[in-house]
Every structure is written in C-alpha cells, then in structure tokens.
Write an enzyme that holds these catalytic residues in place. Sequence first.
Site, PDB file in Angstrom:
ATOM      1  N   ASP A 296       0.860  -1.172   0.000  1.00  0.00           N
ATOM      2  CA  ASP A 296       0.000   0.000   0.000  1.00  0.00           C
ATOM      3  C   ASP A 296       0.903   1.231   0.000  1.00  0.00           C
ATOM      4  O   ASP A 296       2.114   1.133   0.251  1.00  0.00           O
ATOM      5  CB  ASP A 296      -0.870  -0.049   1.275  1.00  0.00           C
ATOM      6  CG  ASP A 296      -1.880   1.072   1.397  1.00  0.00           C
ATOM      7  OD1 ASP A 296      -2.116   1.786   0.415  1.00  0.00           O
ATOM      8  OD2 ASP A 296      -2.429   1.230   2.503  1.00  0.00           O
ATOM      9  N   HIS A 297       0.322   2.376  -0.280  1.00  0.00           N
ATOM     10  CA  HIS A 297       1.057   3.641  -0.177  1.00  0.00           C
ATOM     11  C   HIS A 297       0.897   4.218   1.228  1.00  0.00           C
ATOM     12  O   HIS A 297      -0.230   4.463   1.673  1.00  0.00           O
ATOM     13  CB  HIS A 297       0.525   4.646  -1.194  1.00  0.00           C
ATOM     14  CG  HIS A 297       0.835   4.288  -2.613  1.00  0.00           C
ATOM     15  ND1 HIS A 297      -0.086   4.398  -3.642  1.00  0.00           N
ATOM     16  CD2 HIS A 297       1.970   3.806  -3.188  1.00  0.00           C
ATOM     17  CE1 HIS A 297       0.476   4.025  -4.779  1.00  0.00           C
ATOM     18  NE2 HIS A 297       1.714   3.653  -4.529  1.00  0.00           N
ATOM     19  N   PHE A 471      -5.136   4.233   1.654  1.00  0.00           N
ATOM     20  CA  PHE A 471      -6.179   3.273   1.299  1.00  0.00           C
ATOM     21  C   PHE A 471      -6.000   2.734  -0.121  1.00  0.00           C
ATOM     22  O   PHE A 471      -6.937   2.724  -0.913  1.00  0.00           O
ATOM     23  CB  PHE A 471      -7.570   3.895   1.470  1.00  0.00           C
ATOM     24  CG  PHE A 471      -7.806   4.518   2.815  1.00  0.00           C
ATOM     25  CD1 PHE A 471      -7.751   3.754   3.965  1.00  0.00           C
ATOM     26  CD2 PHE A 471      -8.070   5.876   2.936  1.00  0.00           C
ATOM     27  CE1 PHE A 471      -7.967   4.321   5.220  1.00  0.00           C
ATOM     28  CE2 PHE A 471      -8.282   6.455   4.181  1.00  0.00           C
ATOM     29  CZ  PHE A 471      -8.232   5.676   5.320  1.00  0.00           C
ATOM     30  N   HIS A 472      -4.788   2.242  -0.418  1.00  0.00           N
ATOM     31  CA  HIS A 472      -4.504   1.657  -1.728  1.00  0.00           C
ATOM     32  C   HIS A 472      -3.997   0.220  -1.604  1.00  0.00           C
ATOM     33  O   HIS A 472      -2.966  -0.128  -2.167  1.00  0.00           O
ATOM     34  CB  HIS A 472      -3.435   2.482  -2.464  1.00  0.00           C
ATOM     35  CG  HIS A 472      -3.820   3.882  -2.777  1.00  0.00           C
ATOM     36  ND1 HIS A 472      -2.894   4.837  -3.164  1.00  0.00           N
ATOM     37  CD2 HIS A 472      -5.028   4.506  -2.771  1.00  0.00           C
ATOM     38  CE1 HIS A 472      -3.521   5.996  -3.376  1.00  0.00           C
ATOM     39  NE2 HIS A 472      -4.805   5.817  -3.142  1.00  0.00           N
ATOM     40  N   PRO A 473      -4.672  -0.667  -0.898  1.00  0.00           N
ATOM     41  CA  PRO A 473      -4.159  -2.031  -0.773  1.00  0.00           C
ATOM     42  C   PRO A 473      -4.237  -2.778  -2.098  1.00  0.00           C
ATOM     43  O   PRO A 473      -5.245  -2.719  -2.814  1.00  0.00           O
ATOM     44  CB  PRO A 473      -5.081  -2.664   0.273  1.00  0.00           C
ATOM     45  CG  PRO A 473      -6.355  -1.901   0.158  1.00  0.00           C
ATOM     46  CD  PRO A 473      -5.949  -0.493  -0.174  1.00  0.00           C
TER      47      PRO A 473
END
Length: 534
Positions: A296-297, A471-473
């Site tokens: 993720d980021h 919130f970039h899984p």
Amino acid sequence: MSQASFEADYVIVGAGSAGCLLANRLSRDPATRVLLLEAGGRDDYFWIDIPVGYLYTIANPRTDWCYRTEADPHLAGRSIHYARGRGLGGCSSINAMIHMRGQKEDYDHWASLGNPGWSWDDVLPVFQSLEDYEHGAVDTYGAGGPLRVEDPRVRWKILDAWRAAAAECGIAPIRVFNTGDNSGCAYFQMNQKRGVRWSATKAFLRPVAHRPNLRVVTDAHVTRLLFEGRRCTGVEFRAVGDSRSATASREVILAAGSIGSPQLLQLSGVGPGAQLQSLGIPLIHDLPGVGENLHDHLQIRMQYKVSGVRTLNERANSLWGKAAMGLEYLLFRTGPLTMPPSQLGAFAKSDPAQPTPNIEWHVQPLSLDKFGDPLHPFPAITPSVCNLRPASRGWVRVKSPDPFTYPEIRLNYLSAPQDRRVAVDGMRFTRRIMAAKALAKYRPEEFRPGAALQSDAELETAAGELGTTIFHPVGTCAMGGVVDARLRVRGIGRLRVIDASVMPRITSGNTNAPTSLIAEKGARMLLEDARERG
C-alpha cells in the site's frame, strides 16, 4: 431464479469499482445471465454524492467495512483504520475520486514479469476507451467513455504558492498527469460530473440496471465458493438472515478487493495449505500466494501553520463559513464541498538514482490530528508525501473458518530499510519546498513533526508516528502467482479474480482508475474465452 437458489452464467462477487464494470460488460448480450452479489447495501446515502462526503462515509459502518490493521512496529506500534467501501460502488463511493492511471513503468514492469498484454502500450487505449474527459480527447485522455474525468472546481492561493515553490525545487508545473511520466506538479483530475461524485455505480451499473438478464442482490454476504473437484461451480451467501446459493454455468468472478477476495479464497480452501488446515478449513488447492504480497502507499503527513492566506481550517470552523460553502455548492456545485481530500499533486525522485518518479505529494489546504478529528483552529497546509514503490510486504490471512470474522491485515509498513530511506528523503524534500521563496510570504511553520527533528533516526521515528494509509491495498492475488495473465486462478477451473488484488506491484498513484482498467481488460478476456468455447 428461486428464492433459495440462483442460476446464472456469471456470478460476480462484489459490486465495487470492478464488479459494477464487469456486470455492465458481461450483461450486454441479452442471452447471458449475470448475477452481481454485494455484501453492503444500496448507494442511496446522502453523503455519497457530495464529494466532501467522504468525511462521513469513511469509518461509517453503513458504507465502510471498518477494518483495522494489526499493530505495526514501524508505525510506533499503531493499529490504523483501514477503510474499504461497503455497498454499491464499493470504494468508488467513498474514495478521494482522484483519476490517476499510474506511470508507463508500472505496466511495463507487470508485463516483464511474464504477464503479456499488460504493458503501457497495451493498457493506454483501454484507459482512453473508459474515459470521458470534460475537455474532450486531449491531454492523452479519452472522451465519450463511461468514466467522467473533470478538473477541480475550487482553487486555493496556498496551493498555487506550493506549486510555485515546488517549481523552485525542480518539480516543474505541468498541465495534467497520466501521460506515462508523471514528473511534475499539477492539479488532480477527478471522477466527478459537475461537482457530484461519479462512482462506478453511476458510470457502469445504473445505465444498465434495467436489463432483465442482470440481477443485483445487495446485503448478500458471500460465505464460500462451491467446487466440484477443482472446478468452481458457484457460491454460498447469506441474505436476509438466510443461507442461499448461486450456481455459475460459465465462471465465478471475485471482485471483492484486496481484502475480500483473498479472504474468500482462503475460507473456501484455496490458499496456503498448512495455514488453512490449522484452522480446520478443508483444503481444495494449496496456493501459497493467496493473501500474501499485500502492500500500500504510506503517506507521511507533515503539517505547517501559515499566515496571511485562507485555508479550509478557518472556513470549516466558522458557522458563516460553513453556510457559505453549503450555499455555493447548492447553487453552483462549486467550492470546498466539491473537494477531494487532496487537490494538488506532485511527482519526483527521492534521489537522482531513481529511474522514474518514486514519490508523490498529496497537498491539502487544511490540517487535522487524524482522519475524523476536527480541523485545527489555525490556517495550515498538509503536504503529505508517499513512497510510490514500497518494498515492504504484508498479508491478509483468515483467523477463523467463520466468514464473518475479519481477517488479519498486516502491512509491515516501513519494515524494508529502503522504505525508511525513501521516507526520510521525502520528508527532507518536503522541507525544501516549504522553505522556497514562493511560500515565504505565508511564513510556513512546521508543527508536525517539528523542525527540531533533524537526524535520519529522528525522521525515521517521525515517519512511523505520522505515517498513515492512503487506502490503496493491492497485490494479495497477484498476477504471476495466484492468477495468470488472464486473471484465472491457477489450478482452479472457472474462477477468476478481477480487482486490485491482482496487481503484482502497486501503480504509481491512486488505484481506482487502474482497478477499472483491470476490470475492463478482465471483461474482454471473459468474453473472448466464452466465444472461443462456443
């Protein structure tokens, strides 16, 4: 279709960014029956349409699964809220609306891993076919597609000044991102239409909801996949308190996202064999990669007080300010209520040795302690910087055979030494920008983490204390491991995963547009394969 049992050609699990598009494409043929199952409810909540409504949809059980990560040793032992959209539209109903394809290198890397058809040259025309850019087919964007892309509808002097300061530090102003090389600073384009959120539901599902061959069932929590040997035949799900089933004569498609898709595979006996057997889950297929490769980021939210310029803090903390913002939105669909969390972005290299930009800023004309808290009572700006290509990896692992028990979500943020190096370099770069002449008249004062912290060790610690997810899984059913280049689950027949979990490595930027790309390519593959089978 009976009450207890459903029959379809395709069963799609999850009506988020991928699932809505898949339902649209697969139901074009009136002879093809499509069943779309969504665990959440309908997307009729007032705050979904209003762009700033993410403040009320994230961490709201009505629209968010409200997951939490495991305590992370490199994040000062913190467990953080991990939002995932719940309901029609999925994350596209609660996200930041930023339209970001990523960079050429991202897709060329996917292809280099042995995934033909996924290079930048392959995917760019697909992106363009999906897009409807408000200015037409210019700036490399497409026009006439279902996914609306528009410019921001509010401007802030402090962001214009930040952009000028970034230019002083070698980050040139550019008109748009998404050309393949994102080097530079620009205002983000967004998935909005005239100031209203343009979710996957609006883009793909509502226009075809009338089709008699498409059935959408909400509040339908899929509990397991059904198999005959190693061939997937359908799903079981809970709806209105009852257990039901659905059979798929062609294929079952998991579009439940980077948490839901690996969780459902594991619950159904597809995943790391020893782990599943230790939980008493009957093993269908030992596939070790399921749930692994989670990444993720991580954004590091540095914050600065400013003076002599207006930010959202003052407007949002004033009754008159709130009233004025509401009236402007009501009358014109412009102003702060159209804002995503971040309006301005920048891409650069954390050090000259990087081959392409590897850090991104999301710059916000506001500040707060953490998401969900009130904005600070003083004017401030938050230039958040993130590592676009993190090396740290985590996992999603079921804790129980109970499908209603949330899985273990462990990111292991900053566990890789190179990620800590990039974090420190990104923070130092942010300080250079904030010290540039273009911002001097606003007298920026760093209050988080604080200018007194100077050593690498101090900044590493601060990165762990400030760092939080964007919130970039992605990555938990990666191409080349769990699925092949056509998104078929390895070793299992008639089952595909088509969502962000198939990314072998995260894209450079926000992940919603790449998820739509994956769904569009996946839909084309499904239809091609169906034609070949006759």
